[in-house]
Write an enzyme that holds these catalytic residues in place. Structure first.
Site, PDB file in Angstrom:
ATOM      1  CE1 TYR A  46      36.359  39.097  45.767  1.00 47.69           C
ATOM      2  CE2 TYR A  46      35.266  41.018  46.702  1.00 47.69           C
ATOM      3  CZ  TYR A  46      36.380  40.214  46.592  1.00 47.69           C
ATOM      4  OH  TYR A  46      37.509  40.504  47.316  1.00 47.69           O
ATOM      5  CE  LYS A 100      37.219  37.693  49.180  1.00 50.87           C
ATOM      6  NZ  LYS A 100      38.442  36.889  49.376  1.00 50.87           N
ATOM      7  CG  ASN A 159      46.125  36.905  48.680  1.00 52.49           C
ATOM      8  OD1 ASN A 159      45.541  37.933  49.008  1.00 52.49           O
ATOM      9  ND2 ASN A 159      46.720  36.783  47.502  1.00 52.49           N
TER      10      ASN A 159
END
Length: 247
Positions: A170, A174, A94
């Site tokens: 960012y 991902k 996470n």
């Protein structure tokens, strides 16, 4: 088999990275409420122990795991601690950072990109590889990667909707995480380790300045599902609460 005996019951053990707040905290809480013994992974000692104390006050079986996903020695020490705790059944990756602004491709710095990738992608590889020997011994091992639809190339290029702001650090991190998820799933397909990625939706957390519209508890739900998939469950998928999402 990495189930450990605590009291008179056999419990599975889970590790959640970045679990001292937000979605990670709620994933740790949800797993503990469902019967797991949960390692609360976090790099800040004060915040880690505060989270552990809060969860224990609820009667949950948790323990702190000092863990900086960007530090090889920290990750190795965390693996030793988990071995001493009896092994590991579920890993939830996470921990993540945004990298700050600006992130327009023409303005982002190389240092920003490297820092984000080191945490959000290489950090996942560091932790997963350190924990894999234990996971391979577990009866029903699961690896869950906390991703985002901002990393979906399909959704990012859709003409009828915009997914997140322009981001050269960012969002691509991902995308990279999703690709890594697929590669782990392929490698571990015959080992019984189910590896999946999920998106929590637009959750109000420190990561986005609490601008999100969903609660951390709502965001955690998809990851609790992926962490407790049956042995014949899917692997190598990317989903949110509404179902499978496009890469």
């Amino acid at each position: 088999m990495s189930e450990t005996t605590h009291g008179n019951t056999m419990k599975k053990t889970a590790l959640v990275t970045g679990a001292n707040k937000g979605i990670g905290y709620e994933i740790a809480a949800g797993l503990a409420r469902s019967g797991f013994r949960v390692g609360v992974g976090a790099r800040d000692p004060g915040r880690r122990e505060e989270a552990v104390d809060k969860l224990r006050a609820e009667g949950l079986d948790v323990f702190g795991v000092p863990l900086d996903v960007t530090d090889d020695e920290s990750v190795a020490a965390a693996a030793v601690l988990l071995e001493e705790e009896g092994g590991l059944d579920v890993l939830v990756n996470n921990a993540a950072i945004t990298g700050g602004m600006p992130q327009e491709p023409s303005r982002v710095s190389a240092a920003q990109v490297l820092q984000v990738v080191d945490t959000n992608v290489v950090g996942v590889i560091r932790v997963t590889n350190a924990m894999l020997p234990m996971l391979r011994r577990a009866a029903s091992p699961r690896v869950v990667n906390v991703s985002s639809t901002v990393g979906s190339l399909t959704l990012q290029t859709a003409q009828d909707e915009a997914v997140g702001p322009i981001s050269a650090a960012y969002s691509p991190s991902k995308t990279y995480l999703n690709a890594i998820t697929v590669q782990y799933a392929k490698e571990l397909a015959g080992a019984g380790v189910l590896v999946n990625a999920g998106c929590p939706g637009y959750v109000a957390t420190d990561l986005n300045g609490h601008r999100g519209t969903r609660t951390p508890e709502q965001g955690a739900a998809v990851f609790l599902e992926l962490a407790t998939l049956p042995d014949d469950g899917p692997t190598g998928t990317f989903r949110d609460e509404s179902g499978v999402q496009p890469w």
